[in-house]
Write a protein that holds these residues in place. Structure first.
Motif: not given
Ligand code: UDX
Length: 454
Positions: A73-93
């Motif tokens: 819901n909105g850019a701030e929440e998006f940035a937070h969600l993006y960070k949470t989801l992508v940082s973990e997957r990036l580390a796995n990669l």
């Protein structure tokens, strides 16, 4: 909200499916930078959230997929969600690349909008390099906000003086800064890029030293800023990379044959090219004024109106102007700008469009919409003098008379000649910057050498 429960639908202009959040203006420069690195001997893995084909055999693409149904819901929440989801997957990669490849990664170059990627780099002992896709002048404004040397909100008629920058009026500032209430989440995102940037090993920027030398010199005396642009396919600039004639990813399908055939039939410098990039939307009123202005100018025009915007065109406009104009939903912009028939570019001044026009020597009519575009427009008109900037009326609209006036000013007469001369100068300087031994080429060489000897 007085009666909204009675409505059948409540539509909301916010983010939905995360994987749609790929912006042409960010992916183009990063892909192009990746190609330059690969051409100099590095093995490059390009990580994206958009499934895509590799534009070059020397770049492997890895896609990070989002779980279905994630919403924000909105850019701030998006940035937070993006960070949470992508940082973990990036580390796995990265973990996977470390264990499976004979050449484990040595550095992580990340879009500056994702400052948390530096933590992932450090976690694996990699060099971290933040890549700034916008002009350094824009970035320096956000830097000063982060440092507290520029404070917002500003007064209505404020003028801003920052080190090594021209004096900026309120309308020359990025829209998130001149109107802090408009997109607070996005403002936070652009300022947060500076939250940990002192810890990055490199700060790459898609610009060239000659274009923004004062502000770059000022910042480079403090931070490891390296200019690496313009990141434009080699075919249009230095011609050193083989088969590099396209960025490699189009979010929309271009009407390539139609546009080029149409341009081929026109005389040199006779066409006005109009485009507002992949994100900006015009109001219906603005669309009307622009279309009437194009009509009144009596010039040929090629206008990119994205599919989602086409319902705002005045009815019958396409039919009525078919002898003079061509409206398409997306075009091969570099081929269009490089075409001899194009005499000027009415642009929103997205940073890629601005750099492309400067690098291909096309005079601009700057018609900024939001985000970094007002600052780019200020530089186009007043600093680089590669174009003129439209004036808006008291309602914030660029009238048909103003559109017509600007087209006449840039296509004919004394001022037009001066601007064409300047545009030619920038075209040569852009080419020199990426050519062998040029300022951007040297910076890329240094980075590559550092990684290869490590
Ligand atoms: C966004 C922001 O709007 C911009 O202000 C910021 O600087 C970067 O991110 P966008 O709106 O997509 O970018 O504009 P821009 O930066 O100009 O990038 C558009 C890209 O799409 C350019 O590389 C351009 O060549 C390409 N394009 C545009 C096409 O290939 N075809 C078209 O018809 C229009």
């Amino acid at each position: 909200f007085s009666n909204f429960e009675e409505a059948n639908w409540v539509f909301c202009n916010t983010y939905d499916k995360l994987e749609d959040e790929v912006v042409q203006g960010h992916i183009n420069p990063m892909l192009q930078f990746a190609k330059r690195l690969a051409s100099k001997g590095l093995k490059v893995t390009f990580i994206t959230t958009k499934p895509m084909q590799s534009p070059s055999t020397s770049i492997s693409i890895q896609t990070i997929e989002f779980p279905e149904g994630e919403k924000a819901n909105g850019a701030e929440e998006f940035a937070h969600l993006y960070k949470t989801l992508v940082s973990e997957r990036l580390a796995n990669l990265i973990d996977h690349l470390n264990s499976s490849s004979s050449d484990p990664p040595k550095a992580l170059v990340y879009d500056s909008f994702l400052p948390w990627a530096l933590d992932v780099a450090k976690q694996f002992g990699l060099h971290g390099a933040s890549f700034f896709t916008q002009s350094w002048s824009n970035s320096s404004i956000y830097y000063h906000l982060n440092q507290g040397t520029l404070k917002v909100p500003l007064e209505e008629n404020a003028v801003v003086s920052l080190p090594s920058m021209p004096v900026l009026g309120i309308n020359d500032l990025p829209s998130f800064v001149s109107d802090t209430g408009s997109y607070p989440g996005l403002l936070k995102m652009v300022i947060d890029r500076f939250s940990n940037f002192q810890e990055a090993d490199w700060l790459f920027c898609n610009t060239f030293k000659e274009l923004e030398h004062e502000v770059i010199n000022w910042m480079a005396s403090k931070w490891p800023i390296k200019t690496v642009g313009p990141t434009i396919p080699s075919m249009y600039l230095d011609k050193r990379l083989k088969d590099d004639n396209d960025y490699g990813l189009h979010l929309f399908k271009p009407d390539s044959d139609l546009c080029i055939k149409w341009l081929d039939s026109k005389e040199t410098d006779s066409v006005v090219y109009v485009s507002f990039g992949s994100l900006a939307g015009l109001t219906e009123e603005q669309m009307l004024e622009l279309s009437l202005g194009l009509k009144r100018s009596d010039r040929y025009f090629l206008w990119v109106v994205r599919e989602a915007e086409q319902n705002k065109l005045p009815s019958n406009f396409i039919e009525e102007t078919s002898e003079r104009g061509l409206v398409v939903s997306w075009c091969p912009q570099l081929d269009v700008l490089a075409h001899r028939a194009v005499g000027c570019f009415v642009t929103h001044c997205g940073w890629n469009s601005t750099l492309e026009a400067l690098s291909l020597g096309v005079p601009m009519i700057a018609m900024p919409q939001w985000t970094d575009q007002p600052t780019n427009a200020k530089f186009v008109a007043d600093v680089w003098q590669g174009g003129i900037r439209v004036s808006k009326d008291e309602k914030g609209v660029v009238t048909k008379e103003e559109v017509e006036r600007c087209i006449r000013e840039i296509m004919e007469g004394e001022r037009s000649l001066e601007i064409r001369k300047n545009s030619e100068k920038w075209k040569n300087l852009a080419k020199e910057a990426v050519d062998e031994g040029g300022s951007s080429d040297k910076n890329i060489e240094e980075f590559v050498a550092k990684l290869l000897c490590n």
